[in-house]
Design a protein around this motif. Structure first.
Motif, PDB file in Angstrom:
ATOM      1  N   PHE A 101       0.829  -1.206   0.000  1.00  0.00           N
ATOM      2  CA  PHE A 101       0.000   0.000   0.000  1.00  0.00           C
ATOM      3  C   PHE A 101       0.864   1.257   0.000  1.00  0.00           C
ATOM      4  O   PHE A 101       0.479   2.285  -0.567  1.00  0.00           O
ATOM      5  CB  PHE A 101      -0.921  -0.022   1.219  1.00  0.00           C
ATOM      6  CG  PHE A 101      -1.902   1.112   1.248  1.00  0.00           C
ATOM      7  CD1 PHE A 101      -2.977   1.134   0.378  1.00  0.00           C
ATOM      8  CD2 PHE A 101      -1.744   2.166   2.132  1.00  0.00           C
ATOM      9  CE1 PHE A 101      -3.893   2.176   0.391  1.00  0.00           C
ATOM     10  CE2 PHE A 101      -2.646   3.213   2.154  1.00  0.00           C
ATOM     11  CZ  PHE A 101      -3.731   3.214   1.280  1.00  0.00           C
ATOM     12  N   LEU A 102       2.059   1.178   0.615  1.00  0.00           N
ATOM     13  CA  LEU A 102       2.955   2.335   0.639  1.00  0.00           C
ATOM     14  C   LEU A 102       3.494   2.667  -0.747  1.00  0.00           C
ATOM     15  O   LEU A 102       3.872   3.812  -1.010  1.00  0.00           O
ATOM     16  CB  LEU A 102       4.121   2.081   1.598  1.00  0.00           C
ATOM     17  CG  LEU A 102       3.766   1.894   3.078  1.00  0.00           C
ATOM     18  CD1 LEU A 102       5.014   1.592   3.888  1.00  0.00           C
ATOM     19  CD2 LEU A 102       3.068   3.136   3.626  1.00  0.00           C
ATOM     20  N   ARG A 103       3.521   1.663  -1.624  1.00  0.00           N
ATOM     21  CA  ARG A 103       4.027   1.912  -2.972  1.00  0.00           C
ATOM     22  C   ARG A 103       3.129   2.876  -3.733  1.00  0.00           C
ATOM     23  O   ARG A 103       3.584   3.558  -4.653  1.00  0.00           O
ATOM     24  CB  ARG A 103       4.142   0.605  -3.742  1.00  0.00           C
ATOM     25  CG  ARG A 103       5.124  -0.397  -3.158  1.00  0.00           C
ATOM     26  CD  ARG A 103       5.438  -1.474  -4.165  1.00  0.00           C
ATOM     27  NE  ARG A 103       6.149  -0.941  -5.314  1.00  0.00           N
ATOM     28  CZ  ARG A 103       6.266  -1.615  -6.466  1.00  0.00           C
ATOM     29  NH1 ARG A 103       5.685  -2.796  -6.614  1.00  0.00           N
ATOM     30  NH2 ARG A 103       6.944  -1.092  -7.469  1.00  0.00           N
ATOM     31  N   ILE A 104       1.844   2.940  -3.358  1.00  0.00           N
ATOM     32  CA  ILE A 104       0.938   3.885  -4.019  1.00  0.00           C
ATOM     33  C   ILE A 104       1.440   5.310  -3.809  1.00  0.00           C
ATOM     34  O   ILE A 104       1.546   6.097  -4.756  1.00  0.00           O
ATOM     35  CB  ILE A 104      -0.498   3.715  -3.481  1.00  0.00           C
ATOM     36  CG1 ILE A 104      -1.037   2.332  -3.829  1.00  0.00           C
ATOM     37  CG2 ILE A 104      -1.410   4.811  -4.037  1.00  0.00           C
ATOM     38  CD1 ILE A 104      -2.424   2.074  -3.302  1.00  0.00           C
ATOM     39  N   PHE A 105       1.776   5.631  -2.559  1.00  0.00           N
ATOM     40  CA  PHE A 105       2.263   6.975  -2.263  1.00  0.00           C
ATOM     41  C   PHE A 105       3.617   7.220  -2.919  1.00  0.00           C
ATOM     42  O   PHE A 105       3.912   8.344  -3.359  1.00  0.00           O
ATOM     43  CB  PHE A 105       2.357   7.178  -0.752  1.00  0.00           C
ATOM     44  CG  PHE A 105       1.042   7.036  -0.047  1.00  0.00           C
ATOM     45  CD1 PHE A 105       0.125   8.079  -0.041  1.00  0.00           C
ATOM     46  CD2 PHE A 105       0.700   5.856   0.596  1.00  0.00           C
ATOM     47  CE1 PHE A 105      -1.087   7.952   0.607  1.00  0.00           C
ATOM     48  CE2 PHE A 105      -0.504   5.724   1.246  1.00  0.00           C
ATOM     49  CZ  PHE A 105      -1.407   6.768   1.249  1.00  0.00           C
ATOM     50  N   SER A 106       4.465   6.188  -2.978  1.00  0.00           N
ATOM     51  CA  SER A 106       5.770   6.334  -3.620  1.00  0.00           C
ATOM     52  C   SER A 106       5.619   6.640  -5.105  1.00  0.00           C
ATOM     53  O   SER A 106       6.285   7.528  -5.641  1.00  0.00           O
ATOM     54  CB  SER A 106       6.593   5.060  -3.418  1.00  0.00           C
ATOM     55  OG  SER A 106       7.817   5.129  -4.116  1.00  0.00           O
ATOM     56  N   ILE A 107       4.727   5.915  -5.780  1.00  0.00           N
ATOM     57  CA  ILE A 107       4.525   6.142  -7.215  1.00  0.00           C
ATOM     58  C   ILE A 107       3.896   7.503  -7.463  1.00  0.00           C
ATOM     59  O   ILE A 107       4.294   8.232  -8.380  1.00  0.00           O
ATOM     60  CB  ILE A 107       3.659   5.008  -7.799  1.00  0.00           C
ATOM     61  CG1 ILE A 107       4.420   3.680  -7.720  1.00  0.00           C
ATOM     62  CG2 ILE A 107       3.278   5.305  -9.241  1.00  0.00           C
ATOM     63  CD1 ILE A 107       3.603   2.481  -8.163  1.00  0.00           C
ATOM     64  N   LEU A 108       2.887   7.850  -6.651  1.00  0.00           N
ATOM     65  CA  LEU A 108       2.244   9.158  -6.822  1.00  0.00           C
ATOM     66  C   LEU A 108       3.238  10.293  -6.589  1.00  0.00           C
ATOM     67  O   LEU A 108       3.204  11.318  -7.288  1.00  0.00           O
ATOM     68  CB  LEU A 108       1.063   9.289  -5.859  1.00  0.00           C
ATOM     69  CG  LEU A 108      -0.159   8.412  -6.165  1.00  0.00           C
ATOM     70  CD1 LEU A 108      -1.207   8.579  -5.078  1.00  0.00           C
ATOM     71  CD2 LEU A 108      -0.752   8.770  -7.534  1.00  0.00           C
TER      72      LEU A 108
END
Length: 330
Positions: A101-108
């Motif tokens: 789920f943290l990857r969403i913020f990383s990609i954004l």
């Protein structure tokens, strides 16, 4: 990658809900064919998840190679430590999958950083940014007010703050301060002696001394001396002016740091009752200033911004109604 990540998270969420008896019974009653289709996938869920994990790991190592080529970090091995959540999220265990789920913020964040998207224009960002500012403002205001209130209590209780500042801060630096004051005074004396910059001071001294000489009863009697009386008076006035100006210039130019330090030491040695009352008055001024600062800090600016936005929305809603009435009137 963002689409695959969202698809994988939805898949994980659905499979987790599918483990419950309520969801299985509901799906069996609603669509037995779907249950028959999904049951083999559920039993081999780890294999399906490995497909996503393979894609994610491939993307991770490609980004690592790119980071090495572009020298994004000082050392080539910094990348996996700074992107640890990507590796931990690829572990096929229930507790570690949440890190995907943290990857969403990383990609954004990377999309926003590369100006592919602008998160500042999104309503979600403005919503969270507003309430984040509200939280920070309320928290910081209360901390500042608490600190200022404690300072007021210390001052009211006779805190030796001013004495500590005088003895521990100013006193050790008194030679430096004296030297600085001496330099300023010497420069001021040289400026007065200068033919260009000191003309204003000299004219003022001449006017003051001339007035004092003319007002002097003994000197004014010289004007009654026949023929040379007025000349003697003017000569005396000019001489006194030059003497006073030269005295001021010599006093300021020859004043050394040691003289200023002795003056400060002797001048601040004893305090009269009037000076003590002045200290109390100064503390009252400080207390009132702190109280004014507390009032300003306690003002909730986010409420004013919210009221202003509501007024703008009302004005925007009233504008079409006013336009329609103008059209009907015409």
């Amino acid at each position: 990658m963002l689409g695959l990540l969202l698809l994988n998270l939805l898949f994980l969420l659905f499979d987790g809900l599918y483990n419950t008896a309520f969801i299985q019974q509901s799906l069996s009653a609603w669509s037995p064919a779907f249950v028959s289709f999904y049951e083999p996938i559920h039993r081999n869920f780890i294999l399906v998840d490995l497909v996503f994990i393979t894609i994610f790991l491939t993307e991770f190592f490609v980004r690592w190679i790119v980071a090495i080529k572009t020298e994004e970090y000082l050392r080539w091995y910094f990348f996996p430590f700074l992107r640890w959540y990507d590796l931990v999220g690829c572990i096929p265990l229930g507790g570690t999958r949440i890190f995907r789920f943290l990857r969403i913020f990383s990609i954004l964040y990377r999309l926003h950083k590369n100006k592919i998207i602008d998160l500042n224009d999104t309503g979600i960002y403005r919503f969270f940014a507003f309430y984040y500012d509200v939280f920070v403002e309320e928290l910081s205001d209360r901390i500042v007010v608490k600190v200022l209130s404690d300072a007021q209590q210390d001052i009211a209780a006779g805190s030796p703050l001013i004495d500590d500042i005088t003895q521990n801060v100013i006193a050790p630096r008194r030679p430096v301060i004296s030297s600085w004051l001496s330099g300023i005074v010497n420069h001021f004396g040289q400026s007065i002696n200068d033919s260009k910059h000191g003309d204003v001071i000299r004219r003022h001294v001449k006017a003051s001394v001339g007035k004092a000489v003319r007002d002097n009863a003994q000197v004014s009697t010289l004007s009654y001396v026949p023929v040379v009386g007025r000349t003697i008076e003017n000569t005396l006035e000019s001489a006194v002016t030059d003497i006073v100006t030269a005295s001021i210039v010599n006093l300021l130019s020859d004043l050394e740091a040691q003289d200023i330090e002795e003056f400060i030491s002797s001048g601040l040695k004893d305090f009269t009752p009037e000076e003590q009352n002045l200290d109390k008055e100064f503390l009252l001024v400080v207390n009132e200033c702190i109280e004014a600062i507390k009032g300003h800090v306690s003002h909730q600016r986010w409420k004013s911004q919210l009221i202003e936005k509501q007024q703008q929305k009302k004005a925007a809603k009233l504008q079409p109604v006013m336009d329609d009435s103008d059209v009907k009137g015409s």
